[in-house]
Design a protein around this motif. Structure first.
Motif, PDB file in Angstrom:
ATOM      1  N   ARG A  30      14.419 -47.566 -14.406  1.00 58.55           N
ATOM      2  CA  ARG A  30      13.256 -46.801 -14.845  1.00 58.55           C
ATOM      3  C   ARG A  30      13.649 -45.822 -15.951  1.00 58.55           C
ATOM      4  NH1 ARG A  30      12.661 -42.910  -9.515  1.00 58.55           N
ATOM      5  NH2 ARG A  30      13.905 -41.162 -10.279  1.00 58.55           N
ATOM      6  N   GLY A  31      12.703 -45.597 -16.827  1.00 55.36           N
ATOM      7  CA  GLY A  31      12.905 -44.595 -17.864  1.00 55.36           C
ATOM      8  C   GLY A  31      13.788 -45.015 -19.016  1.00 55.36           C
ATOM      9  N   LYS A  32      14.264 -46.255 -19.017  1.00 51.65           N
ATOM     10  CA  LYS A  32      15.149 -46.714 -20.092  1.00 51.65           C
ATOM     11  C   LYS A  32      14.347 -47.430 -21.187  1.00 51.65           C
ATOM     12  CE  LYS A  32      18.921 -47.562 -16.806  1.00 51.65           C
ATOM     13  NZ  LYS A  32      19.870 -48.570 -16.277  1.00 51.65           N
ATOM     14  N   LYS A  33      14.897 -47.448 -22.364  1.00 45.16           N
ATOM     15  CA  LYS A  33      14.409 -48.342 -23.412  1.00 45.16           C
ATOM     16  C   LYS A  33      15.164 -49.655 -23.277  1.00 45.16           C
ATOM     17  CE  LYS A  33      13.005 -44.747 -26.661  1.00 45.16           C
ATOM     18  NZ  LYS A  33      13.178 -44.178 -28.014  1.00 45.16           N
ATOM     19  N   ALA A  48      25.503 -54.404 -31.960  1.00 42.89           N
ATOM     20  CA  ALA A  48      26.083 -53.647 -30.855  1.00 42.89           C
ATOM     21  C   ALA A  48      27.072 -52.604 -31.362  1.00 42.89           C
ATOM     22  CB  ALA A  48      26.777 -54.595 -29.875  1.00 42.89           C
ATOM     23  N   ILE A  49      27.869 -52.961 -32.353  1.00 47.36           N
ATOM     24  CA  ILE A  49      28.825 -52.014 -32.931  1.00 47.36           C
ATOM     25  C   ILE A  49      28.095 -50.852 -33.591  1.00 47.36           C
ATOM     26  CG2 ILE A  49      30.564 -51.736 -34.747  1.00 47.36           C
ATOM     27  CD1 ILE A  49      31.475 -54.617 -34.104  1.00 47.36           C
ATOM     28  N   GLN A  50      27.027 -51.142 -34.318  1.00 42.07           N
ATOM     29  CA  GLN A  50      26.241 -50.085 -34.953  1.00 42.07           C
ATOM     30  C   GLN A  50      25.585 -49.193 -33.898  1.00 42.07           C
ATOM     31  OE1 GLN A  50      23.418 -51.681 -37.741  1.00 42.07           O
ATOM     32  NE2 GLN A  50      24.952 -52.945 -38.783  1.00 42.07           N
ATOM     33  N   LEU A  51      25.081 -49.810 -32.840  1.00 36.06           N
ATOM     34  CA  LEU A  51      24.425 -49.040 -31.785  1.00 36.06           C
ATOM     35  C   LEU A  51      25.411 -48.096 -31.100  1.00 36.06           C
ATOM     36  CD1 LEU A  51      21.682 -48.753 -30.354  1.00 36.06           C
ATOM     37  CD2 LEU A  51      22.436 -50.498 -28.738  1.00 36.06           C
ATOM     38  N   ALA A  52      26.651 -48.552 -30.899  1.00 35.34           N
ATOM     39  CA  ALA A  52      27.678 -47.692 -30.307  1.00 35.34           C
ATOM     40  C   ALA A  52      27.934 -46.466 -31.177  1.00 35.34           C
ATOM     41  CB  ALA A  52      28.969 -48.476 -30.105  1.00 35.34           C
ATOM     42  N   GLY A  53      27.802 -46.631 -32.477  1.00 33.82           N
ATOM     43  CA  GLY A  53      28.016 -45.504 -33.377  1.00 33.82           C
ATOM     44  C   GLY A  53      26.948 -44.443 -33.275  1.00 33.82           C
ATOM     45  N   GLU A  54      25.775 -44.821 -32.785  1.00 37.14           N
ATOM     46  CA  GLU A  54      24.690 -43.851 -32.630  1.00 37.14           C
ATOM     47  C   GLU A  54      24.664 -43.229 -31.239  1.00 37.14           C
ATOM     48  OE1 GLU A  54      22.822 -42.936 -35.142  1.00 37.14           O
ATOM     49  OE2 GLU A  54      23.976 -44.322 -36.389  1.00 37.14           O
ATOM     50  N   ALA A  55      25.527 -43.698 -30.350  1.00 34.22           N
ATOM     51  CA  ALA A  55      25.491 -43.272 -28.951  1.00 34.22           C
ATOM     52  C   ALA A  55      26.532 -42.201 -28.652  1.00 34.22           C
ATOM     53  CB  ALA A  55      25.720 -44.476 -28.041  1.00 34.22           C
ATOM     54  N   ASP A  56      26.270 -41.433 -27.618  1.00 30.42           N
ATOM     55  CA  ASP A  56      27.271 -40.520 -27.062  1.00 30.42           C
ATOM     56  C   ASP A  56      28.113 -41.229 -26.014  1.00 30.42           C
ATOM     57  OD1 ASP A  56      26.536 -37.772 -28.200  1.00 30.42           O
ATOM     58  OD2 ASP A  56      24.605 -38.473 -27.442  1.00 30.42           O
ATOM     59  N   VAL A  57      27.478 -42.136 -25.272  1.00 32.37           N
ATOM     60  CA  VAL A  57      28.144 -42.806 -24.147  1.00 32.37           C
ATOM     61  C   VAL A  57      27.818 -44.291 -24.186  1.00 32.37           C
ATOM     62  CG1 VAL A  57      28.373 -42.919 -21.631  1.00 32.37           C
ATOM     63  CG2 VAL A  57      27.902 -40.718 -22.740  1.00 32.37           C
ATOM     64  N   LEU A  58      28.816 -45.122 -23.934  1.00 33.01           N
ATOM     65  CA  LEU A  58      28.616 -46.555 -23.725  1.00 33.01           C
ATOM     66  C   LEU A  58      29.056 -46.872 -22.306  1.00 33.01           C
ATOM     67  CD1 LEU A  58      29.550 -49.499 -26.067  1.00 33.01           C
ATOM     68  CD2 LEU A  58      30.272 -49.524 -23.668  1.00 33.01           C
ATOM     69  N   VAL A  59      28.207 -47.575 -21.547  1.00 32.98           N
ATOM     70  CA  VAL A  59      28.532 -47.970 -20.173  1.00 32.98           C
ATOM     71  C   VAL A  59      28.503 -49.489 -20.102  1.00 32.98           C
ATOM     72  CG1 VAL A  59      27.898 -47.813 -17.740  1.00 32.98           C
ATOM     73  CG2 VAL A  59      27.511 -45.849 -19.248  1.00 32.98           C
ATOM     74  N   VAL A 347      11.609 -57.141 -21.216  1.00 28.87           N
ATOM     75  CA  VAL A 347      12.707 -57.713 -21.993  1.00 28.87           C
ATOM     76  C   VAL A 347      12.443 -57.518 -23.488  1.00 28.87           C
ATOM     77  CG1 VAL A 347      13.999 -59.810 -22.546  1.00 28.87           C
ATOM     78  CG2 VAL A 347      13.170 -59.437 -20.213  1.00 28.87           C
ATOM     79  N   GLY A 348      13.363 -56.800 -24.149  1.00 30.16           N
ATOM     80  CA  GLY A 348      13.249 -56.590 -25.589  1.00 30.16           C
ATOM     81  C   GLY A 348      12.102 -55.696 -26.016  1.00 30.16           C
ATOM     82  N   GLN A 349      11.567 -54.909 -25.110  1.00 28.80           N
ATOM     83  CA  GLN A 349      10.382 -54.100 -25.408  1.00 28.80           C
ATOM     84  C   GLN A 349      10.580 -53.148 -26.583  1.00 28.80           C
ATOM     85  OE1 GLN A 349       8.763 -52.085 -21.967  1.00 28.80           O
ATOM     86  NE2 GLN A 349       7.569 -50.634 -23.204  1.00 28.80           N
ATOM     87  N   HIS A 350      11.775 -52.604 -26.749  1.00 31.28           N
ATOM     88  CA  HIS A 350      12.014 -51.572 -27.760  1.00 31.28           C
ATOM     89  C   HIS A 350      12.916 -52.060 -28.893  1.00 31.28           C
ATOM     90  CE1 HIS A 350      11.000 -49.396 -23.973  1.00 31.28           C
ATOM     91  NE2 HIS A 350      10.225 -48.721 -24.801  1.00 31.28           N
ATOM     92  N   ASN A 351      13.014 -53.369 -29.080  1.00 31.31           N
ATOM     93  CA  ASN A 351      13.851 -53.889 -30.163  1.00 31.31           C
ATOM     94  C   ASN A 351      13.461 -53.329 -31.526  1.00 31.31           C
ATOM     95  OD1 ASN A 351      15.147 -55.691 -28.267  1.00 31.31           O
ATOM     96  ND2 ASN A 351      15.581 -57.035 -30.009  1.00 31.31           N
ATOM     97  N   ALA A 352      12.175 -53.339 -31.821  1.00 27.43           N
ATOM     98  CA  ALA A 352      11.720 -52.895 -33.143  1.00 27.43           C
ATOM     99  C   ALA A 352      12.075 -51.431 -33.371  1.00 27.43           C
ATOM    100  CB  ALA A 352      10.206 -53.112 -33.277  1.00 27.43           C
ATOM    101  N   ASP A 353      11.869 -50.595 -32.358  1.00 26.31           N
ATOM    102  CA  ASP A 353      12.145 -49.158 -32.481  1.00 26.31           C
ATOM    103  C   ASP A 353      13.640 -48.900 -32.651  1.00 26.31           C
ATOM    104  OD1 ASP A 353      12.289 -46.373 -32.238  1.00 26.31           O
ATOM    105  OD2 ASP A 353      12.115 -46.432 -30.050  1.00 26.31           O
ATOM    106  N   VAL A 354      14.451 -49.407 -31.719  1.00 23.24           N
ATOM    107  CA  VAL A 354      15.879 -49.082 -31.701  1.00 23.24           C
ATOM    108  C   VAL A 354      16.608 -49.746 -32.870  1.00 23.24           C
ATOM    109  CG1 VAL A 354      18.023 -49.307 -30.395  1.00 23.24           C
ATOM    110  CG2 VAL A 354      15.888 -48.712 -29.217  1.00 23.24           C
ATOM    111  N   LEU A 355      16.379 -51.029 -33.075  1.00 23.32           N
ATOM    112  CA  LEU A 355      17.086 -51.716 -34.153  1.00 23.32           C
ATOM    113  C   LEU A 355      16.565 -51.291 -35.517  1.00 23.32           C
ATOM    114  CD1 LEU A 355      17.457 -55.309 -32.657  1.00 23.32           C
ATOM    115  CD2 LEU A 355      18.998 -53.342 -32.496  1.00 23.32           C
TER     116      LEU A 355
END
Length: 505
Positions: A30-33, A48-59, A347-355
């Motif tokens: 719940r509450g996730k994008k 994925a590499i680009q997304l890691a650069g925008e993150a504080d934490v990768l799990v 599934v993929g609900q926030h692809n347009a926003d995040v990517l």
């Protein structure tokens, strides 16, 4: 973390997380994008590499080696993004012959001895399947502690680090896999000195007298949970068996022979058939010192009076299933509370926003951060933090011991009355329970005296955290309540762990 304001992005493969079929998935996420990345393609790996650069934490919870195959290993990403906190959760750890074994809870629990530790509960020899995902739960909390500790270190030195935990680590550590005749510590003690620590004969999994389950007149079952001698004896008195405490066979309960224990159990079982569960609970509530509850299923538990009074269950409106009852945030921060975050993503609900954000920031160099200064790196994540531990029995002391593992200075404050203390100090009951005291300094203070209060108030003035699990009203009487503590030390974090919450009867 999403419940407390973090933007959490769930990355799924094409077609979605394979565990979406589980009903609890909507609560876990719940509450996730939600976005979809195909890590088997060059484009997906680059995203994925680009997304890691925008993150504080990768799990991540893949088997060791999988992330490296995709070019997403810690060594690779930490070079690109030095501030990244990278958390890996596995079944059997990063090293060793089992590192690539799929980390399903049942497999790990069998290898770790948890199922054999349950031997004797049914009337047969051999292991017992552990249906509860104890290791996974503890691993999730270990990951949380590690992530928060790593973020604290990063705030001081400017660099992230690799946080690693596993299900097998967390089955080896917690109290519930160490107690009992088959517990890890007791088994080791028997190997070292079998004469001093003999194996107890296997029974039919019968409980102790303090934890006796009973059937009542209306067919409802009650579970008791009385650990201290006064409460066990109080239970016998409350149900009309107080006269048995004058019998030589039972007067030292629970420290009685196995034969006498079973005789006493029969008397209890027979007596409790005389009243309904509601009638017994009314007697127990009036007494105020007897721990017992009727058995409930998970749906019935959501209607428990304490759950309702403390808003421990909330309703999230999910467009796929409608109103969904689920647990509220597990910790209540009075000044900065969490908030039940919205439904789990499609599934993929926030692809347009995040990517889309990644494309806009493609020119940014996320890894251009200052190098760490060795002088600023603490020896341990919680070095310099002082915790006063006034909690008793298990959850509170064990939680503080886990913080001591991370470098906090934990001062355990025990009562001076040994009659009370023997019931509170878990070490007085089982060798394995010394885990709740390890890593701490320990003092005894009589908080019922002015001198004792003055000693603890001096400690409060210099501490960072005070933790306790006293019943309501006791902290005010002992002068360690929130209002008193905040006047002494406004920077103090005051932690209370109550069984039933602060509201309700």
């Amino acid at each position: 973390m999403a419940d407390y304001g973090a933007e959490v992005i769930k990355v799924e493969p094409p077609g979605g997380d394979p565990f979406r079929f589980q009903p609890a998935w909507m609560s876990w996420n719940r509450g996730k994008k939600g976005i979809v990345l195909d890590l088997n393609t060059a484009e997906g790996r680059e995203q994925a590499i680009q997304l890691a650069g925008e993150a504080d934490v990768l799990v991540e919870s893949f088997r060791p080696g999988d992330m490296a195959d995709w070019g997403l290993a810690y060594d690779t990403l930490s070079q690109l993004y030095p501030r990244l906190v990278y958390c890996s959760m596995t079944g059997f750890g990063q090293e060793g012959p089992l590192r690539r074994v799929k980390g399903y809870e049942g497999i790990v629990a069998a290898k770790a001895g948890r199922m054999l530790n349950l031997q004797g509960q049914p009337n047969r020899d051999g292991p017992v399947y552990s249906a509860v995902y104890t290791g996974s739960w503890h691993a999730s909390q270990a990951a949380m502690r590690g992530i928060m500790a790593a973020l604290r270190v990063r705030d001081r030195c400017g660099r992230g680090q690799w946080v690693r935990t596993s299900i097998v680590q967390n089955l080896a550590s917690p109290h519930d896999n160490n107690v009992g005749d088959g517990g890890l510590v007791n088994m080791q003690l028997r190997r070292i000195d079998p004469e001093r620590f003999p194996s107890r004969p296997r029974g039919r999994g019968l409980s102790s007298i303090g934890y006796v389950p009973v059937r009542t007149k209306d067919g409802t079952w009650l579970q008791h949970a009385n650990q201290r001698v006064p409460h066990i004896q109080g239970h016998l008195k409350a149900i009309g068996l107080g006269h048995l405490l004058e019998d030589e066979r039972f007067k030292n309960v629970p420290a009685i022979s196995e034969e006498n224990r079973e005789l006493l159990r029969r008397e209890i079982l027979k007596k409790q058939l005389e009243k309904t569960a509601d009638e017994w609970m009314e007697i127990y509530l009036q007494d105020g010192n007897i721990a017992a509850e009727p058995y409930r299923n998970s749906i019935q538990a959501m209607d428990h009076s304490a759950v309702l009074a403390n808003s421990s269950v909330v309703t999230i409106h999910d467009p796929r299933v409608g109103p969904m009852h689920t647990l509220a945030p597990l910790v209540d921060l009075k000044n900065t509370p969490g908030e039940p975050s919205g439904p789990a993503p499609d599934v993929g609900q926030h692809n347009a926003d995040v990517l889309g954000r990644l494309r806009q920031q493609a020119g940014a160099v996320s890894g251009s951060t200052p190098e760490a200064h060795g002088a600023n790196v603490p020896a341990h994540p919680l070095a310099g933090v002082t915790i006063l531990d006034l909690a008793t029995v298990q959850a509170g002391p064990y939680g503080a011991a886990l913080l001591a593992d991370l470098g906090a200075r934990v001062i355990k404050i025990d009562a001076t009355d040994r009659r009370l203390d023997d019931g509170r100090r878990s070490t007085a009951q089982a060798m394995a329970d010394s885990r709740t005291y390890c890593g701490k300094e320990c003092i005894q203070v009589d908080l019922q005296t002015p001198e004792g209060k003055a000693i603890v108030h001096k400690l409060i003035a210099k501490a960072d955290v005070l933790s306790h699990n006293f019943r309501l009203g006791v902290p005010e009487r002992l002068r360690i309540d929130w209002e008193t503590c905040r006047k002494i030390n406004p920077r103090l974090i005051h932690v209370w762990m109550g069984t039933y919450g602060e509201h309700g009867s």
